[in-house]
Each structure stands twice: as C-alpha cells, then as structure tokens.
Design an enzyme around this catalytic site. Structure first.
Site, PDB file in Angstrom:
ATOM      1  N   GLN A  78       0.786  -1.183   0.007  1.00 48.41           N
ATOM      2  CA  GLN A  78       0.005  -0.039   0.088  1.00 48.41           C
ATOM      3  C   GLN A  78       1.082   1.170   0.202  1.00 48.41           C
ATOM      4  O   GLN A  78       1.148   1.693   1.053  1.00 48.41           O
ATOM      5  CB  GLN A  78      -0.830  -0.044   1.219  1.00 48.41           C
ATOM      6  CG  GLN A  78      -1.866   1.178   0.907  1.00 48.41           C
ATOM      7  CD  GLN A  78      -3.013   1.090   2.032  1.00 48.41           C
ATOM      8  OE1 GLN A  78      -3.066   0.128   2.969  1.00 48.41           O
ATOM      9  NE2 GLN A  78      -3.875   2.202   2.188  1.00 48.41           N
ATOM     10  N   PHE A  79       1.175   1.607  -1.224  1.00 45.18           N
ATOM     11  CA  PHE A  79       2.123   2.676  -1.494  1.00 45.18           C
ATOM     12  C   PHE A  79       1.652   4.108  -0.553  1.00 45.18           C
ATOM     13  O   PHE A  79       2.338   4.877  -0.453  1.00 45.18           O
ATOM     14  CB  PHE A  79       2.506   3.072  -2.671  1.00 45.18           C
ATOM     15  CG  PHE A  79       1.390   3.778  -3.528  1.00 45.18           C
ATOM     16  CD1 PHE A  79       1.618   5.015  -3.863  1.00 45.18           C
ATOM     17  CD2 PHE A  79       0.394   3.215  -4.302  1.00 45.18           C
ATOM     18  CE1 PHE A  79       0.670   5.719  -4.641  1.00 45.18           C
ATOM     19  CE2 PHE A  79      -0.704   3.715  -4.866  1.00 45.18           C
ATOM     20  CZ  PHE A  79      -0.530   5.045  -5.096  1.00 45.18           C
ATOM     21  N   THR A  80       0.100   4.290  -0.667  1.00 43.92           N
ATOM     22  CA  THR A  80      -0.296   5.382  -0.113  1.00 43.92           C
ATOM     23  C   THR A  80       0.056   5.747   1.380  1.00 43.92           C
ATOM     24  O   THR A  80       0.070   6.831   1.648  1.00 43.92           O
ATOM     25  CB  THR A  80      -1.738   5.279  -0.199  1.00 43.92           C
ATOM     26  OG1 THR A  80      -2.282   4.209   0.487  1.00 43.92           O
ATOM     27  CG2 THR A  80      -2.177   5.295  -1.453  1.00 43.92           C
TER      28      THR A  80
END
Length: 146
Positions: A78-80
């Site tokens: 989850q890069f966010t």
C-alpha cells in the site's frame, strides 16, 4: 519501510471478486516501501512484524508476538502509506518508492516472511484490492523502519 499493522480475527484480500489471500487470527500488515529502502530495512521490518508483542498472554497483557501465537500474516502492498500529507488538500507521493523499487523490496519481504513463518498470505502488488478484516481490539500500530 512503513507498515500499518492490525491484529485481526480474520482478514482477506479480493481482486476482481476473487480471494487472493486470506488468514484467520493473526496480523494484517499494509506495507509501503520508500525510495531508500533496501535489505536492511526489509529484514528489520520482518523482525518487527514477527516479533512485535501485540497479542494477549494468559494475564491479558499484550506480551506475545505473531511468532509466539503462530497466527497468520497477511502482507498487502500500500504505497499510499508513504504519502506526504503535511500541506494542501492532495497527497504527494514523492516519498513513496517507484513501482519497480517497491515491487522488488515488497517481494523480498514476502520471500523472507515465507521462509520464517508458517502462514503467510499476500495481496496482489499494484492491483485494485478489496481488503476485508475483522480487527481484534481494535489493535492497530504504525511501524516505521528507516
């Protein structure tokens, strides 16, 4: 490397209405790779994921780790989580790794985890995922390894 971890009674990841990873009691880890992350951060994150004491002992104290309980580990990219949200009304992702770098070190984390823990499931890197969970507690922590 950043991980948002949640102690769960169960969790699963669906992609296009198909379950790609699921666990019973254990730990859901949403993981973000940052540009400077490499082997050192990946190994340290795994050590923390497996050893962080957030499960109850016989006295009800958070004194047991995932390794102690033998619960499942569900790793979801989850890069966010690496977003810079300090100003404005739109997040900046300059503090997140490129997709290539993120994939490399997320896959390395998965590989090390599968060699170290009996039950490891994953989402699908880069896919639109639906994450379903039953949070136990709720118990949620932010781990940051630099």
């Amino acid at each position: 490397m950043i991980a948002l971890i949640q102690r769960v009674l169960s969790a699963r990841v669906d992609v296009e209405n198909q379950t790609v990873g699921a666990i019973g009691p254990g730990l859901l880890a949403l993981v973000a790779v940052q540009p400077d992350d490499g082997e050192t951060q990946t190994k340290r994150m795994l050590e923390r994921l497996l050893g962080y004491r957030i499960f109850a002992d016989d006295a009800g104290k958070m004194n047991r780790s995932l390794t102690d309980t033998g619960g499942g580990l569900l790793l979801v990219s989850q890069f966010t989580l690496a977003a810079d949200t300090r100003s404005g009304m739109r997040p900046s992702f300059t503090s997140a790794a490129s997709p290539e770098h993120g994939l490399r070190w997320f896959e390395r984390l998965v590989d090390l985890a599968k060699k170290s823990h009996p039950t490891v499931e994953i989402g699908r890197f880069g896919a639109h995922m639906e994450v379903h969970l039953v949070n136990d507690g709720p118990v949620t922590f932010w781990l940051d390894v630099r």
